[in-house]
Design a protein around this motif. Structure first.
Motif, PDB file in Angstrom:
ATOM      1  N   LEU A 159       0.830  -1.205   0.000  1.00 12.19           N
ATOM      2  CA  LEU A 159       0.000   0.000   0.000  1.00 12.19           C
ATOM      3  C   LEU A 159       0.865   1.255   0.000  1.00 12.19           C
ATOM      4  CD1 LEU A 159      -2.760  -1.089   2.548  1.00 12.19           C
ATOM      5  CD2 LEU A 159      -2.877  -1.114   0.039  1.00 12.19           C
ATOM      6  N   HIS A 160       2.081   1.141   0.527  1.00 10.58           N
ATOM      7  CA  HIS A 160       3.024   2.266   0.523  1.00 10.58           C
ATOM      8  C   HIS A 160       3.685   2.395  -0.844  1.00 10.58           C
ATOM      9  CE1 HIS A 160       6.949   4.198   1.183  1.00 10.58           C
ATOM     10  NE2 HIS A 160       6.255   4.993   1.990  1.00 10.58           N
ATOM     11  N   SER A 161       4.274   1.276  -1.319  1.00  8.66           N
ATOM     12  CA  SER A 161       4.890   1.281  -2.648  1.00  8.66           C
ATOM     13  C   SER A 161       5.157  -0.156  -3.084  1.00  8.66           C
ATOM     14  CB  SER A 161       6.207   2.070  -2.658  1.00  8.66           C
ATOM     15  OG  SER A 161       7.212   1.378  -1.944  1.00  8.66           O
ATOM     16  N   LYS A 162       5.325  -0.311  -4.377  1.00  4.87           N
ATOM     17  CA  LYS A 162       5.617  -1.639  -4.930  1.00  4.87           C
ATOM     18  C   LYS A 162       6.944  -2.164  -4.387  1.00  4.87           C
ATOM     19  CE  LYS A 162       6.454  -3.953  -9.335  1.00  4.87           C
ATOM     20  NZ  LYS A 162       6.574  -3.784 -10.777  1.00  4.87           N
ATOM     21  N   GLU A 163       7.945  -1.297  -4.310  1.00  9.32           N
ATOM     22  CA  GLU A 163       9.268  -1.700  -3.807  1.00  9.32           C
ATOM     23  C   GLU A 163       9.196  -2.146  -2.351  1.00  9.32           C
ATOM     24  OE1 GLU A 163       8.820   1.330  -5.407  1.00  9.32           O
ATOM     25  OE2 GLU A 163       9.569   0.590  -7.332  1.00  9.32           O
ATOM     26  N   ALA A 164       8.413  -1.423  -1.551  1.00  9.67           N
ATOM     27  CA  ALA A 164       8.272  -1.779  -0.137  1.00  9.67           C
ATOM     28  C   ALA A 164       7.584  -3.135   0.015  1.00  9.67           C
ATOM     29  CB  ALA A 164       7.501  -0.704   0.614  1.00  9.67           C
ATOM     30  N   GLY A 165       6.565  -3.388  -0.784  1.00  8.60           N
ATOM     31  CA  GLY A 165       5.856  -4.664  -0.720  1.00  8.60           C
ATOM     32  C   GLY A 165       6.738  -5.838  -1.100  1.00  8.60           C
ATOM     33  N   ILE A 166       7.486  -5.689  -2.183  1.00  5.43           N
ATOM     34  CA  ILE A 166       8.375  -6.761  -2.630  1.00  5.43           C
ATOM     35  C   ILE A 166       9.511  -6.960  -1.633  1.00  5.43           C
ATOM     36  CG2 ILE A 166      10.027  -7.419  -4.422  1.00  5.43           C
ATOM     37  CD1 ILE A 166       8.109  -6.047  -6.432  1.00  5.43           C
ATOM     38  N   SER A 167      10.035  -5.879  -1.102  1.00  5.46           N
ATOM     39  CA  SER A 167      11.123  -5.966  -0.125  1.00  5.46           C
ATOM     40  C   SER A 167      10.645  -6.623   1.167  1.00  5.46           C
ATOM     41  CB  SER A 167      11.684  -4.580   0.170  1.00  5.46           C
ATOM     42  OG  SER A 167      12.250  -4.007  -0.993  1.00  5.46           O
ATOM     43  N   ALA A 168       9.453  -6.285   1.623  1.00  2.95           N
ATOM     44  CA  ALA A 168       8.898  -6.897   2.833  1.00  2.95           C
ATOM     45  C   ALA A 168       8.674  -8.393   2.621  1.00  2.95           C
ATOM     46  CB  ALA A 168       7.596  -6.212   3.224  1.00  2.95           C
ATOM     47  N   LEU A 169       8.179  -8.753   1.442  1.00  2.00           N
ATOM     48  CA  LEU A 169       7.990 -10.167   1.118  1.00  2.00           C
ATOM     49  C   LEU A 169       9.329 -10.905   1.134  1.00  2.00           C
ATOM     50  CD1 LEU A 169       6.094 -12.455   0.176  1.00  2.00           C
ATOM     51  CD2 LEU A 169       6.550 -11.712  -2.168  1.00  2.00           C
ATOM     52  N   ALA A 170      10.337 -10.295   0.542  1.00  2.00           N
ATOM     53  CA  ALA A 170      11.669 -10.909   0.524  1.00  2.00           C
ATOM     54  C   ALA A 170      12.207 -11.058   1.946  1.00  2.00           C
ATOM     55  CB  ALA A 170      12.623 -10.077  -0.325  1.00  2.00           C
ATOM     56  N   GLY A 171      12.051 -10.049   2.775  1.00  2.00           N
ATOM     57  CA  GLY A 171      12.534 -10.126   4.154  1.00  2.00           C
ATOM     58  C   GLY A 171      11.845 -11.219   4.945  1.00  2.00           C
ATOM     59  N   GLY A 172      10.548 -11.345   4.767  1.00  3.44           N
ATOM     60  CA  GLY A 172       9.814 -12.409   5.451  1.00  3.44           C
ATOM     61  C   GLY A 172      10.258 -13.787   4.999  1.00  3.44           C
ATOM     62  N   LEU A 173      10.466 -13.936   3.697  1.00  3.42           N
ATOM     63  CA  LEU A 173      10.896 -15.238   3.166  1.00  3.42           C
ATOM     64  C   LEU A 173      12.323 -15.576   3.581  1.00  3.42           C
ATOM     65  CD1 LEU A 173       9.306 -15.162  -0.400  1.00  3.42           C
ATOM     66  CD2 LEU A 173       8.540 -16.442   1.613  1.00  3.42           C
ATOM     67  N   ILE A 174      13.178 -14.552   3.724  1.00  5.18           N
ATOM     68  CA  ILE A 174      14.543 -14.801   4.183  1.00  5.18           C
ATOM     69  C   ILE A 174      14.526 -15.404   5.587  1.00  5.18           C
ATOM     70  CG2 ILE A 174      16.683 -13.679   4.936  1.00  5.18           C
ATOM     71  CD1 ILE A 174      16.316 -11.723   2.593  1.00  5.18           C
ATOM     72  N   SER A 175      13.561 -15.041   6.379  1.00  8.39           N
ATOM     73  CA  SER A 175      13.431 -15.602   7.719  1.00  8.39           C
ATOM     74  C   SER A 175      12.669 -16.928   7.708  1.00  8.39           C
ATOM     75  CB  SER A 175      12.708 -14.607   8.624  1.00  8.39           C
ATOM     76  OG  SER A 175      12.597 -15.109   9.920  1.00  8.39           O
ATOM     77  N   LEU A 176      11.632 -16.995   6.907  1.00  7.80           N
ATOM     78  CA  LEU A 176      10.735 -18.152   6.890  1.00  7.80           C
ATOM     79  C   LEU A 176      11.376 -19.410   6.336  1.00  7.80           C
ATOM     80  CD1 LEU A 176       7.870 -19.502   6.918  1.00  7.80           C
ATOM     81  CD2 LEU A 176       7.531 -18.480   4.684  1.00  7.80           C
ATOM     82  N   VAL A 177      12.055 -19.322   5.216  1.00  4.00           N
ATOM     83  CA  VAL A 177      12.598 -20.518   4.553  1.00  4.00           C
ATOM     84  C   VAL A 177      13.611 -21.240   5.442  1.00  4.00           C
ATOM     85  CG1 VAL A 177      13.936 -21.335   2.575  1.00  4.00           C
ATOM     86  CG2 VAL A 177      12.032 -19.743   2.230  1.00  4.00           C
ATOM     87  N   PRO A 178      14.615 -20.544   5.999  1.00  9.34           N
ATOM     88  CA  PRO A 178      15.545 -21.256   6.890  1.00  9.34           C
ATOM     89  C   PRO A 178      14.858 -21.820   8.137  1.00  9.34           C
ATOM     90  CG  PRO A 178      16.487 -19.172   6.212  1.00  9.34           C
ATOM     91  CD  PRO A 178      15.059 -19.171   5.761  1.00  9.34           C
ATOM     92  N   ASN A 179      13.870 -21.089   8.648  1.00 14.28           N
ATOM     93  CA  ASN A 179      13.156 -21.566   9.823  1.00 14.28           C
ATOM     94  C   ASN A 179      12.360 -22.831   9.504  1.00 14.28           C
ATOM     95  OD1 ASN A 179      12.464 -21.233  12.600  1.00 14.28           O
ATOM     96  ND2 ASN A 179      10.447 -20.517  11.955  1.00 14.28           N
ATOM     97  N   ALA A 180      11.713 -22.868   8.361  1.00  9.65           N
ATOM     98  CA  ALA A 180      10.954 -24.057   7.967  1.00  9.65           C
ATOM     99  C   ALA A 180      11.884 -25.258   7.785  1.00  9.65           C
ATOM    100  CB  ALA A 180      10.181 -23.784   6.676  1.00  9.65           C
ATOM    101  N   TYR A 181      13.063 -25.031   7.212  1.00  7.61           N
ATOM    102  CA  TYR A 181      14.026 -26.115   7.037  1.00  7.61           C
ATOM    103  C   TYR A 181      14.523 -26.604   8.395  1.00  7.61           C
ATOM    104  CZ  TYR A 181      17.864 -28.885   5.213  1.00  7.61           C
ATOM    105  OH  TYR A 181      18.710 -29.917   4.925  1.00  7.61           O
ATOM    106  N   PHE A 182      14.768 -25.686   9.319  1.00  4.73           N
ATOM    107  CA  PHE A 182      15.180 -26.073  10.665  1.00  4.73           C
ATOM    108  C   PHE A 182      14.107 -26.930  11.335  1.00  4.73           C
ATOM    109  CE2 PHE A 182      15.099 -25.396  15.244  1.00  4.73           C
ATOM    110  CZ  PHE A 182      16.366 -25.807  15.591  1.00  4.73           C
ATOM    111  N   ILE A 183      12.860 -26.526  11.231  1.00  4.83           N
ATOM    112  CA  ILE A 183      11.760 -27.282  11.834  1.00  4.83           C
ATOM    113  C   ILE A 183      11.683 -28.669  11.217  1.00  4.83           C
ATOM    114  CG2 ILE A 183       9.232 -27.405  11.980  1.00  4.83           C
ATOM    115  CD1 ILE A 183       9.289 -24.341  12.358  1.00  4.83           C
ATOM    116  N   PHE A 184      11.836 -28.759   9.895  1.00  6.83           N
ATOM    117  CA  PHE A 184      11.817 -30.050   9.221  1.00  6.83           C
ATOM    118  C   PHE A 184      12.904 -30.967   9.788  1.00  6.83           C
ATOM    119  CE2 PHE A 184      13.844 -32.597   5.846  1.00  6.83           C
ATOM    120  CZ  PHE A 184      12.820 -33.519   5.624  1.00  6.83           C
ATOM    121  N   LEU A 185      14.123 -30.447   9.900  1.00  4.95           N
ATOM    122  CA  LEU A 185      15.220 -31.270  10.418  1.00  4.95           C
ATOM    123  C   LEU A 185      15.037 -31.599  11.897  1.00  4.95           C
ATOM    124  CD1 LEU A 185      18.489 -29.844   8.804  1.00  4.95           C
ATOM    125  CD2 LEU A 185      17.318 -31.980   8.288  1.00  4.95           C
ATOM    126  N   ALA A 186      14.646 -30.616  12.684  1.00  5.88           N
ATOM    127  CA  ALA A 186      14.559 -30.802  14.129  1.00  5.88           C
ATOM    128  C   ALA A 186      13.506 -31.830  14.522  1.00  5.88           C
ATOM    129  CB  ALA A 186      14.273 -29.469  14.809  1.00  5.88           C
TER     130      ALA A 186
END
Length: 123
Positions: free
Chosen positions: A30-57
């Motif tokens: 809603l602020h800008s296209k760049e902010a939306g894509i950047s926020a999505l990227a930041g969330g995925l940078i945290s989510l993907v490694p966390n999901a892999y950790f949960i899978f292994l753990a």
């Protein structure tokens, strides 16, 4: 009589984090296209490694497999750091223009959601 401890529903954690990532990215969009894509990227940078950790753990369970559980916890922690660093490196290399504030806000939001993992997984 067989008494066994059931695995906690840890699959809920990445699903909730994914939903939170999309909601936050939409709000940033809603602020800008760049902010939306950047926020999505930041969330995925945290989510993907966390999901892999949960899978292994939670791949193994039980006292007889304690060495495998412990080994996977160490592997998961190491891979989580590697995947996080790789995620940031890829985003800084490939994503232009980049909204740094939205990127780190998305990343930190998902990291902060880890405080509620025990509640989410009913532990």
């Amino acid at each position: 009589m067989s008494s066994s401890i059931q695995r906690p529903p840890v699959h809920r954690i990445p699903l909730l984090q994914l939903a939170l990532t999309f909601v936050f990215a939409f709000l940033c969009l809603l602020h800008s296209k760049e902010a939306g894509i950047s926020a999505l990227a930041g969330g995925l940078i945290s989510l993907v490694p966390n999901a892999y950790f949960i899978f292994l753990a939670f791949r193994y369970s039980g006292a007889q497999q304690i060495s495998q559980v412990l080994n996977n916890l160490y592997k998961g922690g190491a891979w989580k750091m590697v995947l996080t660093a790789l995620g940031f490196a890829l985003v800084f290399k490939l994503l232009h223009p980049l909204n740094i504030t939205a990127l780190f806000a998305g990343f930190l939001l998902i990291q902060a959601s880890n405080l509620f993992n025990a509640k989410i997984a009913n532990l």
